[in-house]
Each structure stands twice: as structure tokens, then as C-alpha cells.
Scaffold this motif. Structure first.
Motif, PDB file in Angstrom:
ATOM      1  N   LEU A   1      -1.564   4.148  -5.206  1.00  0.00           N
ATOM      2  CA  LEU A   1      -1.667   4.239  -3.747  1.00  0.00           C
ATOM      3  C   LEU A   1      -2.751   3.301  -3.230  1.00  0.00           C
ATOM      4  N   ALA A   2      -3.902   3.300  -3.891  1.00  0.00           N
ATOM      5  CA  ALA A   2      -5.008   2.457  -3.452  1.00  0.00           C
ATOM      6  C   ALA A   2      -4.681   0.974  -3.562  1.00  0.00           C
ATOM      7  N   ALA A   3      -3.751   0.616  -4.448  1.00  0.00           N
ATOM      8  CA  ALA A   3      -3.346  -0.789  -4.583  1.00  0.00           C
ATOM      9  C   ALA A   3      -2.409  -1.223  -3.471  1.00  0.00           C
ATOM     10  N   ASN A   4      -1.854  -0.269  -2.717  1.00  0.00           N
ATOM     11  CA  ASN A   4      -0.793  -0.611  -1.777  1.00  0.00           C
ATOM     12  C   ASN A   4      -1.041  -0.204  -0.332  1.00  0.00           C
ATOM     13  N   VAL A   5      -1.975   0.686  -0.070  1.00  0.00           N
ATOM     14  CA  VAL A   5      -2.285   1.084   1.311  1.00  0.00           C
ATOM     15  C   VAL A   5      -3.796   1.164   1.451  1.00  0.00           C
ATOM     16  N   PRO A   6      -4.312   1.117   2.684  1.00  0.00           N
ATOM     17  CA  PRO A   6      -5.769   1.216   2.869  1.00  0.00           C
ATOM     18  C   PRO A   6      -6.277   2.621   2.558  1.00  0.00           C
ATOM     19  N   VAL A   7      -7.186   2.726   1.601  1.00  0.00           N
ATOM     20  CA  VAL A   7      -7.882   3.991   1.347  1.00  0.00           C
ATOM     21  C   VAL A   7      -9.382   3.719   1.402  1.00  0.00           C
ATOM     22  N   HIS A   8     -10.126   4.744   1.799  1.00  0.00           N
ATOM     23  CA  HIS A   8     -11.573   4.601   1.928  1.00  0.00           C
ATOM     24  C   HIS A   8     -12.230   4.562   0.551  1.00  0.00           C
ATOM     25  N   ARG A   9     -11.867   5.506  -0.313  1.00  0.00           N
ATOM     26  CA  ARG A   9     -12.375   5.564  -1.674  1.00  0.00           C
ATOM     27  C   ARG A   9     -11.300   6.170  -2.569  1.00  0.00           C
ATOM     28  N   VAL A  10     -11.368   5.868  -3.862  1.00  0.00           N
ATOM     29  CA  VAL A  10     -10.385   6.388  -4.800  1.00  0.00           C
ATOM     30  C   VAL A  10     -11.107   6.859  -6.063  1.00  0.00           C
ATOM     31  N   ALA A  11     -10.747   8.057  -6.521  1.00  0.00           N
ATOM     32  CA  ALA A  11     -11.312   8.603  -7.754  1.00  0.00           C
ATOM     33  C   ALA A  11     -10.173   9.001  -8.686  1.00  0.00           C
ATOM     34  N   ALA A  12     -10.285   8.617  -9.945  1.00  0.00           N
ATOM     35  CA  ALA A  12      -9.272   8.945 -10.952  1.00  0.00           C
ATOM     36  C   ALA A  12      -9.969   9.617 -12.123  1.00  0.00           C
ATOM     37  N   MET A  13      -9.495  10.809 -12.469  1.00  0.00           N
ATOM     38  CA  MET A  13     -10.094  11.592 -13.550  1.00  0.00           C
ATOM     39  C   MET A  13      -9.106  11.717 -14.698  1.00  0.00           C
ATOM     40  N   ALA A  14      -9.541  11.324 -15.881  1.00  0.00           N
ATOM     41  CA  ALA A  14      -8.698  11.412 -17.081  1.00  0.00           C
ATOM     42  C   ALA A  14      -7.348  10.726 -16.884  1.00  0.00           C
ATOM     43  N   ALA A  15      -7.371   9.577 -16.226  1.00  0.00           N
ATOM     44  CA  ALA A  15      -6.132   8.831 -15.982  1.00  0.00           C
ATOM     45  C   ALA A  15      -5.692   8.123 -17.264  1.00  0.00           C
ATOM     46  N   PRO A  16      -4.425   8.283 -17.651  1.00  0.00           N
ATOM     47  CA  PRO A  16      -3.986   7.732 -18.939  1.00  0.00           C
ATOM     48  C   PRO A  16      -3.547   6.270 -18.858  1.00  0.00           C
ATOM     49  N   ILE A  17      -4.095   5.482 -19.741  1.00  0.00           N
ATOM     50  CA  ILE A  17      -3.538   4.170 -20.074  1.00  0.00           C
ATOM     51  C   ILE A  17      -3.082   4.199 -21.529  1.00  0.00           C
TER      52      ILE A  17
END
Length: 245
Positions: free
Chosen positions: A101-117
């Protein structure tokens, strides 16, 4: 029928909206305690229900990564109608969707917890059949039942459709390509003790995200469910401090 804990939740607060995104096979209540904490601080909070979640595993089998992303976009649109700025916070697969979402629309801040790669070897992905052989096939899924949280926060499917696992893996590849377009301030939280996501996933995201302001914070006691586990109060404090900057 929606499972107990499967309902989305919305708490009206101030002009800063926070979109909370739960993980794969889980429910919005996975984010409920964090949502209550943030609402107490004055934020408007929306915990979305991802498509195919909170009902039955058969519903999840019919959904794709784009359906999950559409759920997040719908939540963003709802907050956009009543808030001046929007931040997004996600757990596990919800973290991936938050980054997308943060890559495609304006967001103020983004937090990702335990995001899998990278998925932990304990999950034995090498046993996953090819996609064309996964239709109608479900795998039992165990999840820690944390005793000191409301019952609905522990709700989760007891099995997962194998086709949906392929959708998660495809989502990872999409997010990897889009990370350079994430420019909002970024917070990553990862536990060394996570047996679902390999902890080097967080380092990968940190290195490749396009954000100028970014933080990577480590935990050493929690497992995968950072919003519910033994260090959740520390997680809540770190997320709220990040949002308040």
C-alpha cells in the motif's frame, strides 16, 4: 458466518487514521489490542478483515493476493474519507500488504512487523505441491494459543488451503519488486525467536526500501505474533512512538 474476532473494528478518534492489517489465516482481532492502545492515544483506528479470512478456509481458497490487497485499499479509502493523514501498520502478511500500500498510495508512516520475505525452514515449504495440484487441498495449521489475551484474539483457521500459500509466495515477490517505491517513514519490528519468518527478512526489507527515514528494531523473546506475544507492550510503545514522530 464470521468467526468471533473476525469482524473488522473501527474506533473514531482524531485526524490521524491508522489502518491495521492482520496476517495470513488470522482475524482482525489479532490487531485489536494494538488498536485499543492507539485509540487511547487519540488516533482513529480501523482494523480491516482481509478477503477470505474470519469465515472458513474454503472461503480463503477462493481468494488471491489481489483480493487481499483490495481489502486493504478499501480500508484506506474509508479512512481517507474521515482523516487528514493515514498511517498503516501490518503483522506478518499484513506487513507485506502494508508495504505494498505504501508503495502505491500516499501514507504518512508505515510499520511492518514480522513481515515475511524468507520463510523459516520449520514450515517445510519444500513439501508444498505445485499450484496445479493444490486445488481442494488443505494442510492442518497449528498456532500458539496465548493464554493472557482475549479469546477472540487467538482466533485463526486450523487449516490452510495450499493454493493460498502460493498466493502468499507470489505476494512476497510483488512486494520485493515494489520496495524501492516505499518512501514513507518506515518502522520494521522483528523477533530473533520467530519460527515462521526468518529474521533476515527484516534486514532485506530495510536495505531495499526507498524510505529515507527507516528504523529496524529487534525483539529477543517474542515468537511470530508480535501484537499478542510476551513483548506486546513494548511493541505497542515502539509503534506509537514511531507514529507520533
Amino acid at each position: 458466518m464470521i468467526l468471533r474476532g473476525g469482524e473488522p473494528f473501527f474506533y473514531r478518534g482524531g485526524s490521524h487514521g491508522v489502518l491495521l492489517v492482520h496476517g495470513f489465516t488470522s482475524v482482525p482481532a489479532e490487531m485489536l489490542l494494538l488498536g485499543c492502545h492507539l485509540h487511547d492515544l487519540g488516533y482513529t483506528v480501523l482494523g480491516v478483515r482481509l478477503a477470505g479470512h474470519g469465515t472458513t478456509p474454503k472461503d480463503l481458497e477462493r481468494m488471491s493476493r489481489e483480493d487481499w490487497y483490495d481489502s486493504v485499499c478499501d480500508g484506506y479509502a474509508l479512512l481517507d474519507s474521515c482523516c487528514e493523514k493515514i498511517s498503516v501498520v501490518g503483522q506478518s502478511m499484513g506487513g507485506l500488504l502494508s508495504l505494498r500500500l505504501a508503495a502505491n498510495v500516499p501514507v504518512h508512516r508505515v510499520a511492518a512487523m514480522a513481515a515475511p520475505i524468507f520463510i523459516h525452514e520449520d514450515k517445510m515449504l519444500y513439501r508444498l505441491p505445485p499450484r496445479e495440484k493444490c486445488t481442494g487441498r488443505f494442510q492442518p495449521k497449528r498456532r500458539r494459543q496465548l493464554p493472557d489475551v482475549p479469546e477472540e484474539c487467538n482466533a485463526s483457521y486450523l487449516e490452510m488451503p495450499l493454493g493460498a500459500v502460493h498466493e502468499v509466495l507470489d505476494l512476497i515477490e510483488v512486494v520485493k519488486k515494489e520496495l524501492p517505491r516505499v518512501t514513507a517513514p518506515l518502522l520494521l519490528i522483528q523477533s530473533y525467536n520467530d519460527h515462521t519468518v526468518r529474521y533476515r527478512s527484516a534486514s532485506y526489507i530495510y536495505r531495499r526500501a526507498g524510505s529515507q527515514e527507516k528504523e529496524l528494531q529487534w525483539l529477543d523473546k517474542s515468537g511470530h505474533l508480535l501484537t499478542l506475544d510476551c513483548q506486546r507492550e513494548e511493541v505497542f510503545q515502539r509503534v506509537s512512538a514511531f507514529l507520533q514522530k
